[in-house]
Design a protein around this motif. Structure first.
Motif: not given
Length: 367
Positions: A23-36, A63-69
């Motif tokens: 699946f299309f997914s990868g590691r990212a930062s909190e800033t990346d989360y907010d931008n997305y 991906g893993t939706p739960s990483v967003l909180g």
């Protein structure tokens, strides 16, 4: 076409990339989360202007939706509800990894409207979890399901993988028993597939993988044992306590319409299939790839036969204004006599043995 649609929201982030995952997914930062989040809400608003149909299901996958909180996930769902007419009894699912699920605020998710949780569990056996590169334990999965149910989300599903390194009938039984112990309503039990572009594809010669015969043995055991525990098969890889079948995924298999929002997400709307590429920038720029028309006879046959209910002749005739050809009916009869299908005056469907060779059988039916 249906009166309502589904919405799929793709969250392309994970804490770590599993070696078998395509699946299309990868590691990212909190800033990346907010931008997305910003981009995602823009696209939700855009797509709400492309249809006036009600929304019957919403599915957050990755991906893993739960990483967003819980705060970010709730914010996205509120955006969906603000932009679309979401039916009061809509099924709203979020995928959760047990590693993040053990601390996720399920109460907040329930209050936002989430009423179904799908947990990426895979196996209860530590050696098998390590072989899959999973970052959680079986206990984490148990805690996650308990916390979801304690928050009032009773509709919980567990993913269960078969054909993984070191697995045998005994260890598969242990994992199935674990699922039953968790008291979940739904189990997605599917065979490991080695996908090109993954770490497993590169090192497959070094892996203790199940051959076709062992995969068949594991699958047929799972179908039978899950049935004895009350989980009835309703699709090639899905089992549920009656009444808890996934409405979102079932709509896919019945040629229902849906909008996929996120990089790599696919859509079927107004008779057309289209998708976003596996690229965050292209998603932000709303570059859409056209896949052509959808919902034709061949596609309908192929998707219907994924379901245990199979291909219902009356529904096919009503949709396409004609019957299956005499040659197709003859082939179905041959497959039924060979034990791969069941056939009566109303429908044709696969047996568990038939599901194992369903791709080959369907290809033959569509010739």
């Amino acid at each position: 076409m249906s009166e309502s649609i589904g919405i799929y929201i793709h969250i392309p982030f994970c804490k770590s990339k599993c070696p078998y995952c395509d699946f299309f997914s990868g590691r990212a930062s909190e800033t990346d989360y907010d931008n997305y989040m910003r981009i995602l809400k823009e696209k939700i608003k855009y797509w709400s202007g492309q249809t006036d149909k009600n929304v019957a299901t919403v599915y957050f996958g990755g991906g893993t939706p739960s990483v967003l909180g819980a705060d970010r996930l709730s914010d996205v769902l509120y955006s969906v509800k603000d932009c679309f007419t979401v039916e009061p009894e809509a099924e709203i699912t979020v995928e959760v990894n047990p590693d993040t699920g053990k601390t996720l605020d399920f109460e907040k998710l329930r209050l936002a409207g989430f009423n179904r949780v799908s947990v990426g569990f895979q196996t209860a056996v530590e050696r098998e979890l390590k072989a899959l590169g999973r970052i959680h334990t079986a206990k984490d999965a148990l805690v996650t399901t308990q916390r979801a149910k304690a928050a009032g989300i009773d509709n919980v599903s567990l993913d269960l993988m078969m054909g993984i390194p070191y697995q045998d009938i005994d260890s598969l039984k242990e994992s199935i028993d674990f699922c039953a112990k968790c008291g979940v309503k739904h189990i997605s039990s599917y065979l490991l597939k080695i996908e090109e572009g993954t770490r497993f594809f590169d090192i497959q010669d070094q892996l203790d993988l199940a051959d076709d015969d062992k995969q068949a043995q594991l699958y047929l055991f799972a179908v039978d044992y899950l049935d004895k525990l009350g989980y009835k098969q309703y699709e090639i890889s899905n089992f549920a306590i009656p009444g808890y079948e996934s409405r979102h995924n079932s709509a896919y298999w019945k040629c229902g319409e849906y909008i996929g929002i996120g990089p790599s997400a696919h859509s079927f709307l107004n008779g057309r299939r289209f998708c976003y590429g596996r690229d965050l920038k292209a998603f932000e720029e709303n570059i859409i790839i056209q896949d052509g028309e959808g919902g034709d006879e061949e596609e309908y046959i192929m998707l219907s036969l994924r379901l245990k209910s199979g291909l219902v002749f009356g529904e096919f005739e009503k949709r396409y204004q004609h019957r299956l050809s005499p040659l197709q009916m003859k082939k179905i009869g041959n497959f039924a006599r060979a034990g791969f299908m069941e056939l009566d005056s109303k429908r044709a469907c696969f047996t568990p043995k038939g599901f194992l060779v369903s791709n080959a059988v369907i290809s033959e039916l569509l010739v």
